[in-house]
Scaffold this motif. Structure first.
Motif, PDB file in Angstrom:
ATOM      1  N   ILE A  52       0.903  -1.169   0.052  1.00  0.00           N
ATOM      2  CA  ILE A  52      -0.264  -0.139  -0.289  1.00  0.00           C
ATOM      3  C   ILE A  52       0.776   1.543  -0.446  1.00  0.00           C
ATOM      4  N   ILE A  53       0.325   2.241  -0.652  1.00  0.00           N
ATOM      5  CA  ILE A  53       1.475   3.317  -0.698  1.00  0.00           C
ATOM      6  C   ILE A  53      -0.414   4.698  -0.884  1.00  0.00           C
ATOM      7  N   LEU A  54       0.252   5.685  -0.156  1.00  0.00           N
ATOM      8  CA  LEU A  54      -0.902   6.939  -0.248  1.00  0.00           C
ATOM      9  C   LEU A  54      -0.808   7.907  -1.848  1.00  0.00           C
ATOM     10  N   ARG A  55      -1.827   7.771  -2.070  1.00  0.00           N
ATOM     11  CA  ARG A  55      -1.957   8.101  -3.374  1.00  0.00           C
ATOM     12  C   ARG A  55      -1.553   9.974  -4.195  1.00  0.00           C
ATOM     13  N   ASP A  56      -1.523  10.410  -3.267  1.00  0.00           N
ATOM     14  CA  ASP A  56      -1.049  11.438  -2.884  1.00  0.00           C
ATOM     15  C   ASP A  56       0.429  11.558  -2.994  1.00  0.00           C
ATOM     16  N   GLU A  57       1.216  10.219  -3.058  1.00  0.00           N
ATOM     17  CA  GLU A  57       2.668   9.941  -3.044  1.00  0.00           C
ATOM     18  C   GLU A  57       2.781   8.795  -4.456  1.00  0.00           C
ATOM     19  N   GLN A  58       2.043   8.608  -5.408  1.00  0.00           N
ATOM     20  CA  GLN A  58       2.172   8.172  -6.392  1.00  0.00           C
ATOM     21  C   GLN A  58       3.035   8.466  -7.375  1.00  0.00           C
ATOM     22  N   GLU A  59       3.257   9.994  -7.068  1.00  0.00           N
ATOM     23  CA  GLU A  59       4.556  10.431  -8.084  1.00  0.00           C
ATOM     24  C   GLU A  59       6.085  10.292  -7.509  1.00  0.00           C
ATOM     25  N   SER A  60       6.276  10.018  -6.568  1.00  0.00           N
ATOM     26  CA  SER A  60       7.451   9.672  -5.938  1.00  0.00           C
ATOM     27  C   SER A  60       8.006   7.810  -6.309  1.00  0.00           C
ATOM     28  N   ALA A  61       6.670   7.434  -6.322  1.00  0.00           N
ATOM     29  CA  ALA A  61       7.035   5.445  -5.956  1.00  0.00           C
ATOM     30  C   ALA A  61       6.776   5.250  -7.698  1.00  0.00           C
ATOM     31  N   TYR A  62       6.601   6.162  -8.549  1.00  0.00           N
ATOM     32  CA  TYR A  62       5.964   6.036  -9.721  1.00  0.00           C
ATOM     33  C   TYR A  62       8.090   6.279 -10.036  1.00  0.00           C
ATOM     34  N   ASP A  63       8.234   7.598 -10.291  1.00  0.00           N
ATOM     35  CA  ASP A  63       9.710   7.415 -10.848  1.00  0.00           C
ATOM     36  C   ASP A  63      10.917   6.652 -10.149  1.00  0.00           C
ATOM     37  N   PHE A  64      10.303   6.330  -9.033  1.00  0.00           N
ATOM     38  CA  PHE A  64      11.748   5.343  -8.430  1.00  0.00           C
ATOM     39  C   PHE A  64      11.704   3.776  -8.875  1.00  0.00           C
ATOM     40  N   LEU A  65      10.190   3.598  -9.115  1.00  0.00           N
ATOM     41  CA  LEU A  65       9.617   1.573  -9.361  1.00  0.00           C
ATOM     42  C   LEU A  65       9.930   1.850 -10.943  1.00  0.00           C
ATOM     43  N   SER A  66       9.511   2.568 -12.437  1.00  0.00           N
ATOM     44  CA  SER A  66       9.415   2.753 -13.075  1.00  0.00           C
ATOM     45  C   SER A  66      11.855   2.405 -13.525  1.00  0.00           C
ATOM     46  N   ARG A  67      12.513   2.705 -12.557  1.00  0.00           N
ATOM     47  CA  ARG A  67      13.483   2.436 -13.286  1.00  0.00           C
ATOM     48  C   ARG A  67      14.099   1.055 -13.649  1.00  0.00           C
ATOM     49  N   GLU A  68      13.656   0.266 -12.652  1.00  0.00           N
ATOM     50  CA  GLU A  68      13.468  -0.877 -13.453  1.00  0.00           C
ATOM     51  C   GLU A  68      12.381  -2.086 -13.547  1.00  0.00           C
ATOM     52  N   TRP A  69      11.456  -1.364 -13.221  1.00  0.00           N
ATOM     53  CA  TRP A  69      10.094  -1.995 -13.149  1.00  0.00           C
ATOM     54  C   TRP A  69       8.765  -1.462 -14.393  1.00  0.00           C
ATOM     55  N   LYS A  70       8.721  -2.307 -14.678  1.00  0.00           N
ATOM     56  CA  LYS A  70       7.038  -1.806 -15.621  1.00  0.00           C
ATOM     57  C   LYS A  70       5.471  -2.238 -14.998  1.00  0.00           C
ATOM     58  N   LEU A  71       4.996  -0.981 -14.733  1.00  0.00           N
ATOM     59  CA  LEU A  71       3.992  -0.557 -14.128  1.00  0.00           C
ATOM     60  C   LEU A  71       2.863  -0.356 -14.659  1.00  0.00           C
ATOM     61  N   TYR A  72       1.418  -1.435 -14.638  1.00  0.00           N
ATOM     62  CA  TYR A  72       0.185  -1.301 -15.564  1.00  0.00           C
ATOM     63  C   TYR A  72      -0.808  -1.183 -14.233  1.00  0.00           C
ATOM     64  N   LYS A  73      -1.761  -0.174 -14.254  1.00  0.00           N
ATOM     65  CA  LYS A  73      -2.727  -0.167 -13.836  1.00  0.00           C
ATOM     66  C   LYS A  73      -4.026  -0.812 -13.807  1.00  0.00           C
ATOM     67  N   ALA A  74      -4.681  -1.474 -13.367  1.00  0.00           N
ATOM     68  CA  ALA A  74      -5.368  -2.235 -13.415  1.00  0.00           C
ATOM     69  C   ALA A  74      -6.367  -1.230 -13.367  1.00  0.00           C
ATOM     70  N   GLN A  75      -7.490  -0.919 -13.748  1.00  0.00           N
ATOM     71  CA  GLN A  75      -9.449  -0.568 -14.851  1.00  0.00           C
ATOM     72  C   GLN A  75      -9.927  -1.058 -15.208  1.00  0.00           C
ATOM     73  N   ASP A  76     -11.245  -1.347 -14.325  1.00  0.00           N
ATOM     74  CA  ASP A  76     -12.385  -2.012 -15.271  1.00  0.00           C
ATOM     75  C   ASP A  76     -11.882  -3.431 -15.969  1.00  0.00           C
ATOM     76  N   GLY A  77     -11.261  -3.829 -14.610  1.00  0.00           N
ATOM     77  CA  GLY A  77     -10.643  -5.177 -15.395  1.00  0.00           C
ATOM     78  C   GLY A  77     -10.019  -5.843 -16.987  1.00  0.00           C
ATOM     79  N   VAL A  78      -9.231  -4.224 -16.840  1.00  0.00           N
ATOM     80  CA  VAL A  78      -8.172  -3.958 -18.415  1.00  0.00           C
ATOM     81  C   VAL A  78      -6.534  -4.097 -17.469  1.00  0.00           C
TER      82      VAL A  78
END
Length: 208
Positions: A52-78
């Protein structure tokens, strides 16, 4: 877009702790692993692992994780790629893997907050101070409080067999205050009643 929802080789708890310890945001383990960390032992097999992370801190999480990981958002079953600069306002679930062909490694769950309060997305009148939603193991690994995790499980539109098993596993170690908070929150979300409320009351009567 990916559809291989069952293609999991999850990281371990220690893997997650090592990865997120370098990230200066509020985070904690969640899901079944959070309950097992509270229990102090593994109670069942876990097919995935949630953070779990806070929605307000998602940009920091994205910048850090996207260096080595691929991120996929789950929206409406997709599952669709989460791209740089995209702020997720409604998405609550992000799936993470090393590359587009590799198994899923962990999920990131975004939680909403307001004025230093955690807000339960299914009933925004249910909330807790942010500094009260996380507990730490002796090793320093943060995890979501058991009664909140059980509310996420019991408050779902589809309560699974493993969720019911998790409740039964946790009841003997939940404090009176934790059981009362879970009961009151379920009553608030489900004014027509919820089967777990009766189970909690029945357990308490048996113990006393």
């Amino acid at each position: 877009m990916r559809t291989d929802y069952e293609n999991w080789v999850p990281l371990t708890v220690s893997n997650i702790a090592d990865l997120f310890s370098d990230l200066p945001i509020t985070w904690s383990l969640a899901g079944g692993w959070a309950l097992d960390l509270h229990l102090g032992k593994q109670s069942r097999e876990h097919s995935d692992i949630d953070v779990i992370i806070l929605r307000d801190e998602q940009e920091s999480a994205y910048d850090f994780l996207s260096r080595e990981w691929k991120l996929y958002k789950a929206q409406d079953g997709v599952l669709m790629p989460w791209v740089q600069g995209e702020f997720l306002t409604d998405t609550t679930d992000v799936w993470v893997c090393k590359n587009q062909d590799s198994p899923w490694a962990f999920q990131v769950m975004l939680v909403d907050t307001f004025e230093n309060q955690w807000i339960y997305r299914r009933d925004k009148s249910i909330k807790k101070p942010l500094n009260e939603i996380i507990v730490w193991t002796n090793e320093g690994t943060p995890y979501l409080r058991a009664e909140i995790q059980l509310l996420y499980k019991g408050g779902s539109s589809k309560v699974r067999e493993k969720d019911f098993m998790d409740l039964q596993t946790m009841l003997p170690i939940l404090s009176t205050q934790e059981k009362e908070w879970l009961t009151l929150s379920l009553q608030q979300q489900f004014s027509e009643g919820h089967p777990w409320i009766g189970l909690i009351h029945k357990y308490d009567k048996k113990e006393h």
